[in-house]
Design an enzyme around this catalytic site. Structure first.
Site, PDB file in Angstrom:
ATOM      1  N   ASP A  97      10.769   1.916  -1.444  1.00  0.00           N
ATOM      2  CA  ASP A  97       9.818   1.184  -2.271  1.00  0.00           C
ATOM      3  C   ASP A  97       9.788   1.784  -3.679  1.00  0.00           C
ATOM      4  O   ASP A  97       9.363   2.933  -3.863  1.00  0.00           O
ATOM      5  CB  ASP A  97       8.432   1.301  -1.586  1.00  0.00           C
ATOM      6  CG  ASP A  97       7.482   0.197  -1.958  1.00  0.00           C
ATOM      7  OD1 ASP A  97       7.571  -0.296  -3.094  1.00  0.00           O
ATOM      8  OD2 ASP A  97       6.633  -0.156  -1.114  1.00  0.00           O
ATOM      9  N   ASP A 197       7.980  -2.830  -6.370  1.00  0.00           N
ATOM     10  CA  ASP A 197       6.552  -3.076  -6.509  1.00  0.00           C
ATOM     11  C   ASP A 197       6.265  -3.882  -7.786  1.00  0.00           C
ATOM     12  O   ASP A 197       6.848  -3.593  -8.844  1.00  0.00           O
ATOM     13  CB  ASP A 197       5.852  -1.704  -6.594  1.00  0.00           C
ATOM     14  CG  ASP A 197       4.347  -1.807  -6.466  1.00  0.00           C
ATOM     15  OD1 ASP A 197       3.882  -2.329  -5.446  1.00  0.00           O
ATOM     16  OD2 ASP A 197       3.634  -1.358  -7.386  1.00  0.00           O
ATOM     17  N   GLU A 247       8.370  -7.781  -5.427  1.00  0.00           N
ATOM     18  CA  GLU A 247       7.001  -8.243  -5.224  1.00  0.00           C
ATOM     19  C   GLU A 247       6.552  -8.921  -6.513  1.00  0.00           C
ATOM     20  O   GLU A 247       6.509  -8.280  -7.563  1.00  0.00           O
ATOM     21  CB  GLU A 247       6.071  -7.069  -4.898  1.00  0.00           C
ATOM     22  CG  GLU A 247       4.678  -7.564  -4.520  1.00  0.00           C
ATOM     23  CD  GLU A 247       3.597  -6.510  -4.670  1.00  0.00           C
ATOM     24  OE1 GLU A 247       2.582  -6.612  -3.977  1.00  0.00           O
ATOM     25  OE2 GLU A 247       3.741  -5.589  -5.490  1.00  0.00           O
ATOM     26  N   HIS A 321       0.407  -4.098   3.683  1.00  0.00           N
ATOM     27  CA  HIS A 321      -0.618  -3.056   3.539  1.00  0.00           C
ATOM     28  C   HIS A 321      -1.706  -3.427   2.530  1.00  0.00           C
ATOM     29  O   HIS A 321      -2.619  -2.642   2.321  1.00  0.00           O
ATOM     30  CB  HIS A 321       0.067  -1.754   3.128  1.00  0.00           C
ATOM     31  CG  HIS A 321       0.738  -1.886   1.783  1.00  0.00           C
ATOM     32  ND1 HIS A 321       1.868  -2.660   1.598  1.00  0.00           N
ATOM     33  CD2 HIS A 321       0.416  -1.402   0.576  1.00  0.00           C
ATOM     34  CE1 HIS A 321       2.203  -2.622   0.317  1.00  0.00           C
ATOM     35  NE2 HIS A 321       1.341  -1.867  -0.327  1.00  0.00           N
ATOM     36  N   ASP A 322      -1.581  -4.569   1.863  1.00  0.00           N
ATOM     37  CA  ASP A 322      -2.605  -5.001   0.907  1.00  0.00           C
ATOM     38  C   ASP A 322      -3.454  -6.145   1.453  1.00  0.00           C
ATOM     39  O   ASP A 322      -4.320  -6.663   0.755  1.00  0.00           O
ATOM     40  CB  ASP A 322      -1.947  -5.512  -0.388  1.00  0.00           C
ATOM     41  CG  ASP A 322      -1.201  -4.428  -1.141  1.00  0.00           C
ATOM     42  OD1 ASP A 322      -1.594  -3.254  -1.039  1.00  0.00           O
ATOM     43  OD2 ASP A 322      -0.223  -4.769  -1.840  1.00  0.00           O
TER      44      ASP A 322
HETATM   45  O1  TEU Z   1       0.400  -4.563  -5.048  1.00  0.00           O
HETATM   46  C1  TEU Z   1       0.287  -5.429  -6.130  1.00  0.00           C
HETATM   47  C2  TEU Z   1      -0.803  -6.417  -6.122  1.00  0.00           C
HETATM   48  O2  TEU Z   1      -1.080  -6.983  -7.148  1.00  0.00           O
HETATM   49  C3  TEU Z   1      -1.526  -6.798  -4.900  1.00  0.00           C
HETATM   50  O3  TEU Z   1      -1.206  -6.209  -3.761  1.00  0.00           O
HETATM   51  C4  TEU Z   1      -2.964  -6.685  -5.120  1.00  0.00           C
HETATM   52  O4  TEU Z   1      -3.496  -5.444  -4.722  1.00  0.00           O
HETATM   53  C5  TEU Z   1      -3.613  -7.752  -4.317  1.00  0.00           C
HETATM   54  O5  TEU Z   1      -2.904  -8.923  -4.479  1.00  0.00           O
HETATM   55  C6  TEU Z   1      -5.002  -7.941  -4.793  1.00  0.00           C
HETATM   56  O6  TEU Z   1      -5.522  -9.087  -4.241  1.00  0.00           O
HETATM   57  C7  TEU Z   1       1.292  -3.509  -5.158  1.00  0.00           C
HETATM   58  C8  TEU Z   1       1.204  -2.626  -3.941  1.00  0.00           C
HETATM   59  O7  TEU Z   1       1.616  -3.357  -2.816  1.00  0.00           O
HETATM   60  C9  TEU Z   1      -0.186  -2.100  -3.837  1.00  0.00           C
HETATM   61  O8  TEU Z   1      -0.396  -1.351  -2.670  1.00  0.00           O
HETATM   62  C10 TEU Z   1      -0.441  -1.249  -5.063  1.00  0.00           C
HETATM   63  O9  TEU Z   1      -1.778  -0.834  -5.084  1.00  0.00           O
HETATM   64  C11 TEU Z   1      -0.152  -2.016  -6.353  1.00  0.00           C
HETATM   65  O10 TEU Z   1       1.071  -2.720  -6.319  1.00  0.00           O
HETATM   66  C12 TEU Z   1      -0.030  -1.050  -7.507  1.00  0.00           C
HETATM   67  O11 TEU Z   1       1.126  -0.300  -7.391  1.00  0.00           O
END
Ligand code: TEU
Ligand code: CA
Length: 543
Positions: A97, A197, A247, A321-322
């Site tokens: 990642d 990411d 992503e 994980h989000d």
């Molecule tokens: O996530 C990016 C992101 O914009 C979303 O996951 C966001 O947290 C969610 O859509 C809000 O509704 C990535 C990673 O997956 C995440 O864990 C990190 O916190 C983020 O980037 C910052 O690196």
């Protein structure tokens, strides 16, 4: 171009919560090594593991302070090398990642920038301004302003996420070259692919000053140089024939087609999140609303059919994980727990695209059901609790919103057994709580049950790897005549399969869509008419 990702499924490991090998309550690399055979038993070919690089862990590893070294909490470089080669000998490849939109403010580049070194200040996005006037009135993703003032420099820096996650300046070719070196470093270690990411946020607007107020993401998504930046990164590092997934936050279908068309040499595929916002009231994650199934179905129809027509490729998924757990969100935790989890799995895995299984999804793991603020760990959840209560939401309601929306819902420990701490750790307590339902939702008991969600997921993965219609067929959505029943057809070389999924907790009537041999179903007994669907019924028919 590597095409084997059409028939493969990817398994996502959130390292901190997967398996703890040394009893400190935190999952680690050796924990992953001890479970590689389990992952292999699912039939997946790739494992995406979330960041384990050096990090102060403000955002659980998405705040990297050293891209080439391993956070000692997770293990050592030799553990990591062993993990890569052991997976390879089991026929699986790792996707690492890469968090390249920002670094931790603990990264040596940022530390040098803070000393006023112009070379390193140009690695980040600094702007002049007095202490009371940020360059723009932007908000960051985790709540609060996106510009942070550094009194010593009399300048502001941009952060789309936490203030300790400073955005990198991709306009600076030195930054892009540093990041390419990071890719080369891990590629040389035998990594088989990469997840990037928030990749579509790295190209910032040409003129950052005098922009209107709003969410910083809105101004930075799919920026003017984004396609060139991605292509340069991919070609210069020679990862075009590897599996890559970007992503893409708040992106568009048009951009995702471009990101993933093979002849453009950008990504193998992208993640987008529109389908996971259909229960956001007015687009606000922190305002609850029942999921709008009509919007959900139309989003899938539009993205699937257009990607197919234009030769793009998507990652298909419900969980990561989000995200809160899908069975808690669109399914049912009670009477129809098994049926709904299997139906949701069927819908995703038969689509056109590469399916991702997030650890525990294959068990039907649920949301955390935390009731106290102290149970949460995520910086986003804690910030939004403060924001919501300061805006007048009662503490009780704010906790209810977190229980539905917090990212921690997807971050509770993997449930391995019905024993102490679900078999995740020998420590007195894991770093984050475990839902009580681990007594029956766990790997051990689902291995023993031929009808388990786990064994059903194995069938889904196998169907894709063995059936060309599933991996390579075209896709067309069908009109079931019922908003709660989604149906689509996959076809290849004159043959086709039809997938019918009832998203409702009650029986639903639909138009007759297909007849033929049943390839897979989540009910014991057949469904002769196919016009009356049972609660959360899913059927795959070979026409
Ligand atoms: O996530 C990016 C992101 O914009 C979303 O996951 C966001 O947290 C969610 O859509 C809000 O509704 C990535 C990673 O997956 C995440 O864990 C990190 O916190 C983020 O980037 C910052 O690196
Ligand atoms: Ca550990």
């Amino acid at each position: 171009m590597n095409q084997n990702f059409t028939s493969s499924t990817v398994y996502q490991v959130y390292i901190k919560s997967f398996c703890d090998s040394n009893g400190d309550g935190i999952g680690d690399i050796n924990g992953i090594r001890s479970k590689l055979k389990y992952i292999q038993s699912l039939g997946v070919k790739y494992i995406w593991v979330t960041p384990f690089f050096c990090s102060p862990m403000v955002d659980n590893g998405y705040d990297v302070s050293d891209y080439r070294n391993i956070n000692p909490d997770f293990g050592t470089m030799s553990d990591c090398e062993a993990m890569i080669s052991e997976a390879a000998s089991l026929g699986m490849g790792f996707m690492f990642d890469m968090v390249f939109n920002h670094t931790s403010t603990q990264h040596e580049w940022f530390k040098k920038a803070l000393t006023g070194d112009p070379e390193y200040m140009n690695y980040y996005i600094f702007r002049d301004g007095d202490e009371n006037t940020p360059p723009a009135d932007w908000t960051c993703s985790f709540g609060g302003p996106a510009w942070e003032y550094v009194p010593g420099l009399k300048k502001w820096y941009l952060h789309l996420f936490d203030p300790t996650q400073a955005d990198l300046n991709w306009e600076n070719p030195k930054v892009r070259n540093e990041l390419k070196d990071v890719i080369r470093f891990w590629k040389a270690k035998g990594v088989k692919g990469f997840r990037f990411d928030v990749l579509n946020l790295v190209s910032k607007p040409e003129n950052l000053d005098n922009l209107p107020a709003g969410s910083a993401t809105r101004f930075c998504k799919d920026g003017h140089r984004i396609h060139d930046f991605i292509r340069e990164l991919v070609i210069d590092t020679g990862i075009d024939n590897m599996i890559t997934v970007g992503e893409m936050a708040s992106t568009t279908l048009e951009h995702c087609i471009k990101y993933s068309q093979p002849d453009r040499h950008e990504m193998s595929m992208c993640f987008n999140f529109h389908h996971l916002k259909v229960d956001y009231k007015d687009g606000n994650k922190w305002a609850l609303m029942p999921a709008d199934l009509k919007v959900l179905r139309n989003l899938f129809k539009e993205w699937q059919e257009e990607m197919c027509a234009q030769g793009g490729w998507g990652a298909v998924f419900w969980c990561n994980h989000d995200q809160p757990r899908i069975v808690s969100r669109l399914g049912n935790e009670g009477k129809y727990w098994k049926h709904s989890a299997k139906m949701l799995g069927t819908f995703i895995h038969m689509l056109r695209g590469t399916p991702y299984i997030y650890q525990g999804e294959e068990l039907g793991m649920t949301n955390a059901h935390f009731t106290r603020l102290e149970q949460y760990n995520d910086v986003e959840a804690i910030n939004y609790y403060k924001i919501l209560t300061s805006q007048g939401t009662s503490s009780e309601e704010a906790l209810n919103i977190l229980a539905n929306r917090a990212r921690d819902n997807g971050r509770t420990p993997m449930q391995w057994t019905s024993g102490r701490n679900a078999g995740f750790t020998e420590a007195p307590e894991p770093w984050i709580g475990i839902p009580e339902n681990y007594s029956y939702i766990n790997v051990e008991s689902e291995e023993a049950d031929p009808d388990s969600i786990l064994n059903y997921y194995r069938k889904l993965v196998k169907l894709r790897s063995e059936n060309k219609i599933v991996s390579d067929g075209r896709v067309k959505f069908l009109e079931s005549g019922n908003e709660r029943v989604f149906a689509y057809e996959r076809s290849l070389d004159g043959k086709s399969i039809v997938v019918i999924c009832n998203f409702s907790p009650i029986e639903e009537r639909i138009n007759k869509l297909a007849a033929g041999k049943v390839l897979l179903t989540n009910y014991d007994s057949g469904n002769e008419s196919l016009e009356n669907l049972r609660p959360y019924e899913a059927i795959v028919i070979q026409k």
